[in-house]
Scaffold this active site. Structure first.
Site, mmCIF file in Angstrom:
data_model
loop_
_atom_site.group_PDB
_atom_site.id
_atom_site.type_symbol
_atom_site.label_atom_id
_atom_site.label_comp_id
_atom_site.label_asym_id
_atom_site.label_seq_id
_atom_site.Cartn_x
_atom_site.Cartn_y
_atom_site.Cartn_z
ATOM 1 N N CYS A 1 -7.019 -6.438 -11.362
ATOM 2 C CA CYS A 1 -5.845 -7.616 -11.536
ATOM 3 C C CYS A 1 -6.425 -8.563 -12.378
ATOM 4 O O CYS A 1 -5.938 -9.305 -13.152
ATOM 5 C CB CYS A 1 -5.825 -8.406 -9.869
ATOM 6 S SG CYS A 1 -4.849 -7.306 -8.931
ATOM 7 N N GLU B 1 0.791 -1.261 -0.022
ATOM 8 C CA GLU B 1 -0.236 -0.020 -0.034
ATOM 9 C C GLU B 1 0.790 1.435 -0.061
ATOM 10 O O GLU B 1 1.929 1.191 0.263
ATOM 11 C CB GLU B 1 -1.071 -0.054 1.263
ATOM 12 C CG GLU B 1 -1.916 -1.115 1.008
ATOM 13 C CD GLU B 1 -2.900 -1.202 2.213
ATOM 14 O OE1 GLU B 1 -3.019 -0.614 3.096
ATOM 15 O OE2 GLU B 1 -3.868 -1.888 1.982
ATOM 16 N N CYS C 1 -9.341 -8.581 -7.313
ATOM 17 C CA CYS C 1 -10.282 -7.278 -7.684
ATOM 18 C C CYS C 1 -10.362 -7.201 -9.363
ATOM 19 O O CYS C 1 -9.452 -7.957 -10.047
ATOM 20 C CB CYS C 1 -9.602 -6.089 -7.193
ATOM 21 S SG CYS C 1 -8.156 -5.446 -8.259
ATOM 22 N N GLU D 1 -1.845 -10.200 -6.444
ATOM 23 C CA GLU D 1 -1.747 -10.832 -7.492
ATOM 24 C C GLU D 1 -0.715 -9.973 -8.755
ATOM 25 O O GLU D 1 0.023 -10.523 -9.537
ATOM 26 C CB GLU D 1 -3.373 -10.767 -8.365
ATOM 27 C CG GLU D 1 -4.146 -11.624 -7.426
ATOM 28 C CD GLU D 1 -4.906 -10.643 -6.354
ATOM 29 O OE1 GLU D 1 -4.308 -9.670 -5.848
ATOM 30 O OE2 GLU D 1 -5.945 -11.046 -6.236
ATOM 31 N N CYS E 1 -1.724 -4.418 -5.696
ATOM 32 C CA CYS E 1 -2.382 -5.934 -5.151
ATOM 33 C C CYS E 1 -1.217 -7.134 -5.300
ATOM 34 O O CYS E 1 -0.531 -6.987 -6.265
ATOM 35 C CB CYS E 1 -3.562 -6.201 -6.031
ATOM 36 S SG CYS E 1 -4.985 -5.264 -5.679
HETATM 37 N N1 THU Z 1 -6.126 -6.474 -2.252
HETATM 38 C C1 THU Z 1 -5.285 -7.364 -3.047
HETATM 39 O O1 THU Z 1 -4.139 -7.302 -2.793
HETATM 40 N N2 THU Z 1 -5.828 -8.133 -3.956
HETATM 41 C C2 THU Z 1 -7.260 -8.451 -4.115
HETATM 42 O O2 THU Z 1 -7.511 -9.332 -4.750
HETATM 43 C C3 THU Z 1 -7.978 -7.667 -3.410
HETATM 44 C C4 THU Z 1 -7.465 -6.315 -2.703
HETATM 45 C C5 THU Z 1 -5.348 -5.488 -1.393
HETATM 46 C C6 THU Z 1 -5.370 -3.992 -1.886
HETATM 47 C C7 THU Z 1 -5.408 -3.296 -0.792
HETATM 48 O O3 THU Z 1 -4.171 -3.154 -0.273
HETATM 49 C C8 THU Z 1 -6.076 -4.216 0.280
HETATM 50 O O4 THU Z 1 -6.320 -5.456 -0.233
HETATM 51 C C9 THU Z 1 -7.526 -3.690 0.638
HETATM 52 O O5 THU Z 1 -8.288 -3.467 -0.495
#
Ligand code: THU
Length: 142
Positions: free
Chosen positions: A100, A50, A97, A61, A59
């Site tokens: 991704c 983040e 998400c 992925e 993310c």
């Molecule tokens: N996030 C991921 O890393 N992968 C996903 O498939 C869903 C969301 C992360 C993004 C952010 O750092 C946190 O999860 C909350 O949304």
């Protein structure tokens, strides 16, 4: 494409769980790990990273995908994804998400097997084509 064995799937989930330990999540406290398996069996892992400006957040992925692609590996069979709030046990599976799904579609098309896991024993699987029907890709543009 031959399916992974149950043991191989569990191993991929364990790799995702280990990658999750490196997640940098001072804002959401939601930690995600991913393990992307290349056609040749190599595994590339990633976690979410983040950022104070939020938008640059990566993310798990995409971290895994871009690690692999940056090393010249572009063909994949499976990805395992695990996510939960810091210090908490999973109650829901974490599905990739939308961003991704699109990033994975660029390299994997419909066929990628997406393993969404709570634990190595408790997971569901869907193809990327099921998660992103009518995906927009190179065939649309070129
Ligand atoms: N996030 C991921 O890393 N992968 C996903 O498939 C869903 C969301 C992360 C993004 C952010 O750092 C946190 O999860 C909350 O949304």
């Amino acid at each position: 494409m031959t399916q992974l064995t149950q043991e191989q799937k569990q191993e991929l989930i364990r790799a995702a769980l280990k990658a999750r330990e490196q997640a940098v999540t001072p804002y959401s406290h939601f930690k995600v790990g991913a393990a992307l398996r290349a056609e040749d069996g190599r595994v590339y892992t990633g976690c979410n990273i983040e950022n104070a400006a939020f938008t640059p957040t990566s993310c798990a992925e995409r971290t895994a995908l871009f690690k692999a692609v940056s090393e010249g590996v572009t063909r994949f069979t499976d990805i395992a994804v695990v996510g939960s709030r810091e210090g908490e046990v999973n109650t829901l599976v974490t599905a990739p998400c939308g961003v991704c799904r699109q990033a994975l579609y660029e390299f994997c098309g419909d066929g990628l097997n997406v393993i969404m896991a709570k634990t190595p024993e408790d997971f569901i699987e869907r193809s990327l084509g099921e998660l992103l029907p009518f995906g927009f890709g190179a065939a649309n543009v070129l």
